[in-house]
Design a protein around this motif. Sequence first.
Motif, PDB file in Angstrom:
ATOM      1  N   GLU A 192      -0.934   7.172   3.685  1.00 19.18           N
ATOM      2  CA  GLU A 192       0.313   6.790   4.337  1.00 19.18           C
ATOM      3  C   GLU A 192       0.701   7.741   5.455  1.00 19.18           C
ATOM      4  OE1 GLU A 192       2.073   4.146   3.922  1.00 19.18           O
ATOM      5  OE2 GLU A 192       0.910   3.316   2.267  1.00 19.18           O
ATOM      6  N   LYS A 228       1.209   2.597  13.014  1.00 18.14           N
ATOM      7  CA  LYS A 228       1.687   1.450  12.254  1.00 18.14           C
ATOM      8  C   LYS A 228       2.167   0.381  13.208  1.00 18.14           C
ATOM      9  CE  LYS A 228       4.666   0.298   8.331  1.00 18.14           C
ATOM     10  NZ  LYS A 228       5.630   0.835   7.345  1.00 18.14           N
ATOM     11  N   LYS A 238       0.396  -4.214   5.058  1.00 19.20           N
ATOM     12  CA  LYS A 238       0.596  -3.217   6.108  1.00 19.20           C
ATOM     13  C   LYS A 238      -0.567  -3.306   7.087  1.00 19.20           C
ATOM     14  CE  LYS A 238      -1.487   0.577   3.430  1.00 19.20           C
ATOM     15  NZ  LYS A 238      -1.254   1.921   2.860  1.00 19.20           N
TER      16      LYS A 238
END
Length: 432
Positions: free
Chosen positions: A254, A270, A306
């Motif tokens: 992450e 992202k 994601k």
Amino acid sequence: MKLITLLFLCSRLVTGLTQEGASQEIDCNDEDVFQAVDVALKKYNARNQSGNQFMLYRVTEGTKMVGAETFYSFKYQIKEGNCSVQSGLTWQDCGFKDAEEAATGECTATVGKRGPKKFSVATQTCKITPGNGPIVTDEYTCLGCVHPISTDNPELQPILKHAIEHFNNKTNHSHLFALEEVKTAQRQVVAGLNFEITYSIVQTNCSKKHFLLLTPECKSLPDGDVGECRHNAYVDIKQRIADFSQNCDLYPGEDLVQPLPEDCPGCPRKIPVDSPEVTEALGHAIRKLNTQNSHSFYFKIDTVKKATSQVVAGMKYFIEFIARETECSKESNAELTENCEVKPVGQSLNCNANVYMRPWENKVEPTVNCRALEMITMMRRPPGFSPFRSVQVQETKEGTTRLLNSCEYKGRPSGAGESAPGSKAESSHLAQ
């Protein structure tokens, strides 16, 4: 081996399975389960040299694990029939023996499936209660068969320790990795033992610059890189790891998808999961998934969890998504289309995709790795199709509780003393 679980509880309370928040209904109409039970029962009957055959009475519970080979583990109850083992008849051709004289039993079996119709018994234990007598235990083990073992089995510990050390020594990652979770394990008895293990690994706070090996000081990083590994090992008769192979896929943690400085053009970033660039990359990913897997039905994207993009010599996308089985078979459809609807009850996959794109060269290189989520069975079929009874749903004060009638074999009418299970419904509901 990818591992998925089917709860096949036929005479106990069945709760809904959760797959990404969706409740799934389980019933007794699984043709493969019946075939697996049939093979197990015929194996048991074939080992008896005298007396009568036993007939299937009820399947009580079971699990299904799917990977390179499918395994069914289940419990089933049997009752003595009126056909001798020398009659040449199958147990389906028999009726139940008189209830006062009939022996009964419960068997626990593991059955592997290698092809559409090829089932083989790996292990089986049956506890038989004669009409008037003590319980007798009979066991069958196929030592040369590959079958699942517990992920907590102590035999796995030295193999996993060796696997982690090998990974840390051979990879160029800056940090050491530790074992996170053992997902599936299989064992085969040969001249020694063959093991196949799938497991996950996680990056620790110990850098290779300061640590040669994992120590108690090495703690897993919540936002570190993670990996999925498959390990095959051969342990010889002297308990030495004589041969092994390892294949691991690493995925960024992450911490790599957080906002980064503007002066870092080559860093992963992202991006919105509904952006057009993600949609295009997903199209390549799902085509790759449907091409490389052997499933007879197409899968389609259900949920994108994601996504990140990275500028390299082109663009690289890392996407995590859920794919679900559709009603479009590969046999009847040349490709996946928008009209292919997701099955109300079907297989779901959690997938990670890396898609490398160089548009000016018309070059796309997708790689997709998926693991199965908890297995869901087929919905109820028309009456008379399955040898088992179907689902009954009852409403309770606390909500909806799904209860199953006993999954009893619909046999031929029996003789005096007992009615056949197929002639009268015998429900065994357990309140909770």
